[in-house]
Design an enzyme around this catalytic site. Structure first.
Site, short mmCIF file in Angstrom:
data_model
loop_
_atom_site.label_atom_id
_atom_site.label_comp_id
_atom_site.label_asym_id
_atom_site.label_seq_id
_atom_site.Cartn_x
_atom_site.Cartn_y
_atom_site.Cartn_z
N HIS A 1 -12.40 25.41 7.66
CA HIS A 1 -11.16 24.75 7.24
C HIS A 1 -10.74 25.25 5.85
O HIS A 1 -11.03 24.60 4.85
CB HIS A 1 -11.36 23.23 7.19
CG HIS A 1 -11.48 22.61 8.54
ND1 HIS A 1 -10.37 22.25 9.28
CD2 HIS A 1 -12.56 22.31 9.29
CE1 HIS A 1 -10.77 21.74 10.45
NE2 HIS A 1 -12.10 21.78 10.47
N GLN B 1 -10.80 28.42 18.13
CA GLN B 1 -11.47 28.30 19.43
C GLN B 1 -10.47 28.50 20.58
O GLN B 1 -10.76 29.19 21.55
CB GLN B 1 -12.19 26.95 19.54
CG GLN B 1 -13.29 26.79 18.49
CD GLN B 1 -13.92 25.40 18.48
OE1 GLN B 1 -13.46 24.48 19.14
NE2 GLN B 1 -14.98 25.24 17.69
N SER C 1 0.85 -1.20 0.00
CA SER C 1 0.00 0.00 0.00
C SER C 1 0.89 1.24 0.00
O SER C 1 2.12 1.13 0.03
CB SER C 1 -0.91 -0.02 1.22
OG SER C 1 -0.13 -0.07 2.39
N CYS D 1 -10.26 26.28 12.89
CA CYS D 1 -11.33 25.59 13.61
C CYS D 1 -10.99 25.53 15.10
O CYS D 1 -11.07 26.54 15.79
CB CYS D 1 -11.58 24.23 12.97
SG CYS D 1 -13.24 23.63 13.31
N GLU E 1 -16.77 22.06 25.23
CA GLU E 1 -16.32 20.73 24.78
C GLU E 1 -15.31 20.16 25.78
O GLU E 1 -15.28 18.96 26.02
CB GLU E 1 -15.66 20.85 23.39
CG GLU E 1 -15.13 19.53 22.87
CD GLU E 1 -14.52 19.62 21.46
OE1 GLU E 1 -14.28 20.74 20.96
OE2 GLU E 1 -14.28 18.56 20.88
N GLU F 1 -7.99 25.13 4.47
CA GLU F 1 -7.00 24.27 3.81
C GLU F 1 -7.61 23.42 2.70
O GLU F 1 -6.93 23.04 1.76
CB GLU F 1 -6.28 23.38 4.84
CG GLU F 1 -7.13 22.33 5.55
CD GLU F 1 -7.80 22.81 6.83
OE1 GLU F 1 -8.00 24.04 6.96
OE2 GLU F 1 -8.13 21.98 7.69
N GLY G 1 -3.37 7.36 -5.59
CA GLY G 1 -4.19 8.58 -5.61
C GLY G 1 -3.52 9.68 -6.41
O GLY G 1 -4.17 10.39 -7.18
N GLU H 1 -10.29 5.03 -8.72
CA GLU H 1 -9.18 4.41 -8.00
C GLU H 1 -9.76 3.42 -7.00
O GLU H 1 -10.67 3.76 -6.24
CB GLU H 1 -8.39 5.51 -7.26
CG GLU H 1 -7.29 4.95 -6.39
CD GLU H 1 -6.75 5.97 -5.38
OE1 GLU H 1 -7.05 7.17 -5.47
OE2 GLU H 1 -6.02 5.53 -4.47
N1 GLN Z 1 -13.61 20.09 18.39
C1 GLN Z 1 -14.05 21.34 17.88
C2 GLN Z 1 -15.54 21.35 17.57
O1 GLN Z 1 -16.15 20.32 17.42
C3 GLN Z 1 -13.25 21.74 16.65
C4 GLN Z 1 -13.37 20.81 15.50
C5 GLN Z 1 -12.34 21.01 14.46
O2 GLN Z 1 -11.30 21.60 14.72
N2 GLN Z 1 -12.57 20.52 13.28
O3 GLN Z 1 -16.13 22.39 17.44
#
Ligand code: GLN
Length: 539
Positions: free
Chosen positions: A506, A384, A13, A380, A404, A508, A18, A139
């Site tokens: 995100h 926070q 693998s 993300c 959280e 990215e 990809g 793939e």
């Molecule tokens: N754990 C955080 C939330 O659920 C951030 C999630 C993340 O970074 N993708 O909001």
């Protein structure tokens, strides 16, 4: 009608199937063809959402909120198109669909079996990907010989009968290992894995041979003979300095031309690969260096933050800089009681994450960046923790936290929204996929994007608590992006700082080598400046 290219893998693998699939996608798309790429994953998970990044690498999120295999990230970055849930088929999805049909009585009392019911369901998904397309590249995950891969191989074998032999092409990616004791490259594993494919009725048209050293002509002829392909169909794929060189080297060997010849598709025009050449040149001959600390908790797994790493490289190339990533375990910052492990970096990035482990280390990293004027980019969870840090140390709320990590928290600056129920099943209450974000004029975010409205992908449960927004703003934190419909904060930044930006989404996932993401460009640009002033100070 669409034509189909199936990419299988043999011997081991992680051969980069990809990347081969994505590279073919670029070459065909640049020839003017309408291409679709799908990943068929034989694992039993319905999607990658519940998979641990330690085991499986990053979870890639699409616009429509699907949590998919990271290869879809490669596909998007290469063919520069947004994919969707249908581009990732798993055994879990196939069985769920077949069992649902069985319960509905769709099979009219028949015995439901792997062949034909499972294999038909797989073929339906492949055919669906071909609607309005010239070529589908599919793939197949895993390695030929894996038990769970067999229904997929059987399905792609049957595809030849279903759509016509002349409309399908099988391409097998294999390993040609170097044996140090013999000082030779060895072809036997390739022969065996092709035999295994033939045993189940698939005769590959093209071999892509991964090897550390160049494959000489004699060896190429031998593989061609034993594997029953013409010598020009033995393509070699050497280790490259960057994956973005793979389309160029496959093109040089005539891979895409060969695919089109085998499928009797006229070669419309030669692909213009000048933008890719520029990316490769930029990567291979940078003018400067920049070091970014990435503070996470999956830093030992090279693919856990794949899209983040790629996005940093893309932005680095844009700025003529080689990005060196210092992987910092958030736990190490906690263990050492401070940010020494961050000393000397030009920028700090805290990527997304779940769970409480390492959280105080990430908060300490945000503080380190804020207090020392080091460019900071929080993605993300990274946003926070920046908000929690600011609330604790600037707004004077020592107990501030995300609910959280501290469900009984008295100052929950990050919390679950009321309409979200507290359920534990993954995915249940997640905000997933693309949401619009309005940018506030005059902010760093708006300046970086150069527009007033963007769309970015999300994967999280928790949100900035609007009850604390005023307090954060009074102390200088600026809200620069908003999801207006629900009044949710999407971007925060610190105006007096060289570059301190946290985003609830995100970014990215949207970065491409030929089109780096604006916020990554802004962040890496600020880090380059900070590297230059660090160097001046050091002189
Ligand atoms: N754990 C955080 C939330 O659920 C951030 C999630 C993340 O970074 N993708 O909001």
């Amino acid at each position: 009608m669409a034509k189909y290219v199936f990419i299988t893998g043999g011997v081991v693998s992680s051969l980069g199937k990809g990347i081969s699939a994505a590279s073919l996608g670029v070459l065909l798309k640049k020839r003017g063809l309408r291409v679709s790429i799908i990943k068929l994953d034989p694992y039993l998970n319905v999607d990658a959402g519940t998979m641990n990044p330690f085991q499986h690498g990053e979870v890639f999120v699409t616009d429509d909120g699907a949590e998919t295999d990271l290869d879809l990230g490669h596909y998007e970055r290469f063919i520069d198109e947004s994919l969707c849930a249908d581009n990732n088929v798993t055994t879990g999805k196939i069985y769920s669909a077949v069992i649902a049909k069985e319960r509905r009585g769709d099979y009219l009392g028949g015995t439901v079996q792997v062949i034909p019911h499972i294999t038909n369901e797989i073929q339906e998904r492949i055919l669906r990907a071909g609607e309005d397309r010239d070529i589908v590249i599919a793939e197949i995950g895993g390695t030929v010989g894996d038990i769970e891969g067999q229904p997929f191989l059987e399905a792609i074998r049957q595809m030849a009968a279903r759509v016509g032999r002349e409309n399908v092409l099988y391409c097998h990616v294999t390993l040609v290992p170097w044996l140090e004791a013999a000082r030779e490259l060895k072809t036997k594993p390739t022969q065996h894995s092709v035999q295994e494919l033939r045993r189940i009725g698939i005769i590959p048209h093209i071999l892509i041979c991964r090897s550390h050293y160049a494959i000489e002509e004699g060896m190429r002829d031998k593989m061609a003979l034993f594997c029953n392909v013409p010598p020009e169909a033995v393509i070699q794929s050497l280790d490259e300095p960057t994956i973005y060189k793979v389309p160029l080297s496959l093109y040089e060997q005539g891979f895409d031309r060969l695919v089109l010849r085998e499928l009797s598709v006229p070669c419309l025009k030669e692909p213009d690969l000048s933008d890719w050449s520029r990316v490769v040149d930029g990567f291979c001959s940078p003018e400067r260096n920049v070091e970014i600390a990435m503070v996470g908790k999956y830093t030992n797994h090279k693919d856990a933050y794949l899209s983040v790493v790629e996005a940093l490289y893309h932005a680095g190339i844009h700025h003529g800089a080689k990005v060196h990533i210092r992987s910092v375990e958030a736990g190490d910052i906690e263990a050492k009681g401070g940010g020494d492990v961050l000393d000397g970096v030009d920028g700090i990035l805290v990527p997304g994450g779940f769970g409480v482990r390492g959280i105080e280390g990430k908060i300490a990293a945000a503080r380190y960046a804020r207090e020392r004027n080091i460019p900071y980019f929080g993605l993300c969870l990274g946003m926070q923790v920046a908000v929690v840090e600011f609330a604790r140390h600037v707004c004077g709320l020592p107990g501030a936290n995300s609910s959280e990590f501290d469900p009984g928290c008295t100052n929950p600056v990050i919390h679950l929204m009321e309409e979200q129920t507290r359920v534990c099943d993954m995915g249940g209450t997640m905000r997933l996929g693309a949401y619009p974000c309005a940018l506030v004029p005059g902010t760093k975010a708006a300046e970086a994007y150069g527009v007033t409205q963007v769309s970015e992908r999300h994967r999280h449960r928790y949100e900035l608590n609007n009850d604390y927004r005023k307090r954060l703003e009074e102390k200088g934190m600026v809200v620069s992006g908003l999801y207006r419909e629900k009044n949710l904060v999407e971007i925060v930044e610190l105006p007096g700082h060289p570059w301190f930006v946290g985003v609830q989404f995100h970014p990215e996932f949207r970065s491409r080598p030929v089109k780096p993401h604006p916020l990554f460009m802004g962040f890496v640009g600020a880090a380059v400046q900070s590297a230059q002033s660090n160097a001046r100070r050091g002189q």
